[in-house]
Design an enzyme around this catalytic site. Structure first.
Site, PDB file in Angstrom:
ATOM      1  N   SER A   8       0.435  -0.758  -0.292  1.00 13.09           N
ATOM      2  CA  SER A   8      -0.032   0.500  -0.039  1.00 13.09           C
ATOM      3  C   SER A   8       0.738   1.151   0.073  1.00 13.09           C
ATOM      4  CB  SER A   8      -1.414  -0.181   1.509  1.00 13.09           C
ATOM      5  OG  SER A   8      -0.294  -0.456   2.513  1.00 13.09           O
ATOM      6  N   GLU A  10       1.228   5.528   0.556  1.00 17.95           N
ATOM      7  CA  GLU A  10       0.663   6.335   1.616  1.00 17.95           C
ATOM      8  C   GLU A  10       0.884   7.813   0.760  1.00 17.95           C
ATOM      9  OE1 GLU A  10       0.891   6.029   5.742  1.00 17.95           O
ATOM     10  OE2 GLU A  10       1.148   8.597   6.432  1.00 17.95           O
ATOM     11  N   ASP A 101      -3.572  13.204  16.587  1.00 22.49           N
ATOM     12  CA  ASP A 101      -2.249  14.136  17.506  1.00 22.49           C
ATOM     13  C   ASP A 101      -2.877  15.427  17.348  1.00 22.49           C
ATOM     14  OD1 ASP A 101      -0.012  12.215  18.806  1.00 22.49           O
ATOM     15  OD2 ASP A 101       0.795  12.722  16.640  1.00 22.49           O
ATOM     16  N   PHE A 208      11.554  14.938  12.449  1.00 26.77           N
ATOM     17  CA  PHE A 208       9.923  14.320  12.088  1.00 26.77           C
ATOM     18  C   PHE A 208      10.685  13.348  13.028  1.00 26.77           C
ATOM     19  CE2 PHE A 208       6.841  11.330  10.472  1.00 26.77           C
ATOM     20  CZ  PHE A 208       5.646  12.379  11.047  1.00 26.77           C
ATOM     21  N   HIS A 258       4.200  -1.156   3.429  1.00 32.00           N
ATOM     22  CA  HIS A 258       3.096  -0.028   3.711  1.00 32.00           C
ATOM     23  C   HIS A 258       4.352   1.004   3.106  1.00 32.00           C
ATOM     24  CE1 HIS A 258       0.129   2.963   4.550  1.00 32.00           C
ATOM     25  NE2 HIS A 258       0.941   3.633   4.515  1.00 32.00           N
TER      26      HIS A 258
HETATM   27  P1  FAD Z   1      -3.564   4.649  19.638  1.00 31.27           P
HETATM   28  O1  FAD Z   1      -3.771   3.616  19.660  1.00 31.27           O
HETATM   29  O2  FAD Z   1      -4.760   5.863  21.025  1.00 31.27           O
HETATM   30  O3  FAD Z   1      -2.590   5.079  21.310  1.00 31.27           O
HETATM   31  C1  FAD Z   1      -1.719   6.057  21.601  1.00 31.27           C
HETATM   32  C2  FAD Z   1      -1.303   6.094  23.036  1.00 31.27           C
HETATM   33  O4  FAD Z   1      -1.852   5.999  24.336  1.00 31.27           O
HETATM   34  C3  FAD Z   1      -0.085   5.008  22.646  1.00 31.27           C
HETATM   35  O5  FAD Z   1       0.794   5.287  23.854  1.00 31.27           O
HETATM   36  C4  FAD Z   1      -1.370   3.651  24.076  1.00 31.27           C
HETATM   37  O6  FAD Z   1       0.268   2.562  24.265  1.00 31.27           O
HETATM   38  C5  FAD Z   1      -2.038   3.926  24.366  1.00 31.27           C
HETATM   39  N1  FAD Z   1      -3.486   4.134  24.430  1.00 31.27           N
HETATM   40  C6  FAD Z   1      -3.705   3.626  23.173  1.00 31.27           C
HETATM   41  N2  FAD Z   1      -4.648   2.713  24.002  1.00 31.27           N
HETATM   42  C7  FAD Z   1      -5.297   3.644  24.431  1.00 31.27           C
HETATM   43  C8  FAD Z   1      -6.636   3.277  26.150  1.00 31.27           C
HETATM   44  N3  FAD Z   1      -7.928   2.647  25.323  1.00 31.27           N
HETATM   45  N4  FAD Z   1      -6.451   3.447  27.173  1.00 31.27           N
HETATM   46  C9  FAD Z   1      -5.326   4.191  27.737  1.00 31.27           C
HETATM   47  N5  FAD Z   1      -3.582   4.474  26.458  1.00 31.27           N
HETATM   48  C10 FAD Z   1      -4.079   3.740  25.602  1.00 31.27           C
HETATM   49  N6  FAD Z   1      -1.625  10.975  12.440  1.00 31.27           N
HETATM   50  C11 FAD Z   1      -2.467  12.198  12.394  1.00 31.27           C
HETATM   51  O7  FAD Z   1      -2.414  13.395  13.086  1.00 31.27           O
HETATM   52  N7  FAD Z   1      -2.997  12.029  10.709  1.00 31.27           N
HETATM   53  C12 FAD Z   1      -2.738  10.646  10.084  1.00 31.27           C
HETATM   54  O8  FAD Z   1      -3.189  10.352   9.138  1.00 31.27           O
HETATM   55  C13 FAD Z   1      -1.473   9.905  10.811  1.00 31.27           C
HETATM   56  N8  FAD Z   1      -1.539   8.578  10.528  1.00 31.27           N
HETATM   57  C14 FAD Z   1      -0.663   8.033  10.514  1.00 31.27           C
HETATM   58  C15 FAD Z   1      -0.620   6.291   9.863  1.00 31.27           C
HETATM   59  C16 FAD Z   1       0.222   5.310  10.543  1.00 31.27           C
HETATM   60  C17 FAD Z   1       0.584   4.111   9.142  1.00 31.27           C
HETATM   61  C18 FAD Z   1       1.287   5.870  11.524  1.00 31.27           C
HETATM   62  C19 FAD Z   1       1.098   3.970  12.438  1.00 31.27           C
HETATM   63  C20 FAD Z   1       0.568   6.846  12.633  1.00 31.27           C
HETATM   64  C21 FAD Z   1      -0.064   7.935  11.903  1.00 31.27           C
HETATM   65  N9  FAD Z   1      -0.137   8.865  12.691  1.00 31.27           N
HETATM   66  C22 FAD Z   1      -1.662  10.207  12.077  1.00 31.27           C
HETATM   67  C23 FAD Z   1       0.411   9.155  13.665  1.00 31.27           C
HETATM   68  C24 FAD Z   1      -0.765   8.443  14.679  1.00 31.27           C
HETATM   69  O9  FAD Z   1      -1.896   9.669  14.975  1.00 31.27           O
HETATM   70  C25 FAD Z   1       0.048   9.375  16.596  1.00 31.27           C
HETATM   71  O10 FAD Z   1       0.845   8.427  16.634  1.00 31.27           O
HETATM   72  C26 FAD Z   1      -0.689   9.354  17.730  1.00 31.27           C
HETATM   73  O11 FAD Z   1      -0.369  10.221  18.769  1.00 31.27           O
HETATM   74  C27 FAD Z   1      -1.440   8.143  17.757  1.00 31.27           C
HETATM   75  O12 FAD Z   1      -1.954   7.572  17.069  1.00 31.27           O
HETATM   76  P2  FAD Z   1      -2.457   5.942  17.555  1.00 31.27           P
HETATM   77  O13 FAD Z   1      -3.746   5.732  16.623  1.00 31.27           O
HETATM   78  O14 FAD Z   1      -1.788   4.822  16.870  1.00 31.27           O
HETATM   79  O15 FAD Z   1      -3.090   5.806  19.144  1.00 31.27           O
END
Ligand code: FAD
Length: 281
Positions: A8, A10, A101, A208, A258
Site C-alpha cells: 500500500s 500513503e 495528534d 520528524f 506500506h
Molecule cells: P492509540 O492507539 O490510541 O495509542 C496512543 C497511545 O495511547 C499509546 O501510547 C498507547 O499505548 C496508549 N493507548 C492506546 N489505547 C489506550 C486506551 N484505550 N487507554 C489508555 N491508553 C491507551 N497522525 C495524524 O494526525 N494523521 C494521520 O493521518 C496519521 N497517520 C498515521 C499512519 C500510520 C500508519 C501511523 C503509524 C501513524 C499515523 N499518525 C497519523 C500518527 C498517530 O496519529 C500518532 O502516532 C498518535 O500519537 C497515536 O495514534 P494511534 O492511533 O496509534 O493511538
C-alpha cells in the site's frame, strides 16, 4: 517477486485540482504493483478534513481503492460517522483509524480519544463494511506507559475489529521482528505491515523522527548527515539502505510493505523496482 505481499502507498493530502491530478497520476503509475489501497493522511486534529476528503474521493472516482486516515482530533463521534457515511456512499471500503495528534500550539483543546474506541465506533455504526487498519509501533509509541502496555493496546484495537496494523517507520529490522514475537505472545494474529519511510532529506527526517519517537541508528544518522549537502548522493544512498531493509523484512516473513510516499513518486517507484516487486500489466 514477493507475490501475494500486501502493498500500500500513503499520500499526504493536497489542495487544488492540479495537486489532486498529480496524485491521481502517481496512483496510475503505481497501480502495476497492485496495491491493496492508497491511503491519504488526516492532518493533526482533523485540520485537513476537506482536502483529505476531496483527494480520497478523487482517487476513488478514478477507479483506485482509496483509504482515508481518520481520527477524533477536532471531530465528534457524530461528525465522524457522518464523514464515514459519505465515504461509504462513494464506495470507499477501507480506512486507517487513528487517535491522531493535536496540532502543535493547541494542546489541551479538542479531544483525543484512543484509536480502539474509534475502531469500535466504526464497527458499531457500519458493521463489516469497512476494512480497518490501525497504527503500531515496533519502537513503541512515545507516550506509551510501557512496552507491554503498548502491545496490549494494539491487541485491544485488533479485538475491537481492526483487520491489520501498519507500523510507524523504523530502520532497525530487529525492532520489528521482536515486536512481532511480542504481539504473538499477546494473541495478535492480524498482519502487521511494516511502514517504510524513504530517506530523502536528512533535516526533515531528524526533526520528524524526534517528534514521533522513531530511532535513526547512529551509523545511519552519521552517513545521512555527511550527505546532507548533496541530495543526489543522499537519495541514492537512502535507496540502497531502505531497499535492503525491505528485503530483510520480506525475507524474514513480513506480510507486506506500506510505503510512506511523501508524495515523491520517483523515489517510491525506484524502491519498488529495486525490490523487483511483482508487476501486473
Ligand atoms: P492509540 O492507539 O490510541 O495509542 C496512543 C497511545 O495511547 C499509546 O501510547 C498507547 O499505548 C496508549 N493507548 C492506546 N489505547 C489506550 C486506551 N484505550 N487507554 C489508555 N491508553 C491507551 N497522525 C495524524 O494526525 N494523521 C494521520 O493521518 C496519521 N497517520 C498515521 C499512519 C500510520 C500508519 C501511523 C503509524 C501513524 C499515523 N499518525 C497519523 C500518527 C498517530 O496519529 C500518532 O502516532 C498518535 O500519537 C497515536 O495514534 P494511534 O492511533 O496509534 O493511538
Amino acid at each position: 517477486m514477493y507475490d501475494g505481499a500486501h502493498i500500500s502507498f500513503e499520500f499526504f493530502s493536497v489542495k487544488g485540482d492540479l495537486g489532486r491530478q498529480k496524485i491521481t497520476d502517481m496512483c496510475r503509475r503505481l497501480a502495476r504493483y497492485k496495491p491493496a489501497f492508497y491511503s491519504v493522511t488526516y492532518g493533526a486534529g482533523g485540520s485537513t478534513r476537506a482536502s483529505t476528503q476531496q483527494l480520497v474521493e478523487t482517487i476513488q472516482s478514478n477507479g483506485f481503492g482509496a483509504a482515508p486516515h481518520l481520527s477524533f482530533g477536532g471531530d465528534s463521534a457524530g461528525e465522524l460517522v457522518e464523514l464515514l457515511e459519505s465515504y461509504r456512499q462513494k464506495g470507499i471500503k477501507q480506512v486507517v483509524a487513528l487517535r491522531g495528534d493535536l496540532p502543535s500550539g493547541i494542546a489541551g483543546v479538542g479531544q483525543l480519544t484512543h484509536a480502539n474506541e474509534l475502531v469500535a465506533l466504526i464497527r458499531d455504526s457500519f458493521g463489516d463494511h469497512f476494512d480497518i487498519s490501525v497504527a503500531a509501533y515496533p519502537e513503541i509509541h512515545p507516550e506509551a506507559e510501557s512496552y507491554d502496555r503498548d502491545v496490549y493496546w494494539l491487541a485491544e484495537k485488533i479485538r475491537a475489529g481492526a483487520n491489520r496494523a501498519i507500523t510507524q517507520y523504523f530502520y532497525n529490522p530487529d525492532a520489528y521482528f521482536r515486536f512481532i514475537d511480542e504481539t504473538a505472545k499477546q494473541g495478535i494474529d492480524a498482519p502487521i505491515i511494516p511502514g517504510i519511510m524513504p530517506l530523502t532529506n536528512y533535516h526533515n527526517l531528524v526533526r520528524f523522527s524526534d517528534s514521533c519517537g522513531a530511532e535513526i541508528p547512529r551509523w545511519l544518522r552519521q552517513q545521512l548527515q555527511q550527505r546532507s549537502h548533496d541530495s543526489t548522493d543522499l537519495v541514492e544512498f537512502g535507496l540502497d539502505v531502505v531497499s535492503e531493509l525491505c528485503r530483510k523484512l520480506l525475507e524474514g516473513g513480513a506480510p507486506g510493505l506500506h510505503f510512506y510516499s511523501m508524495n515523491n513518486i520517483a523515489v517510491i517507484d525506484a524502491l519498488c523496482q529495486n525490490l523487483r516487486l511483482t508487476e501486473h500489466p
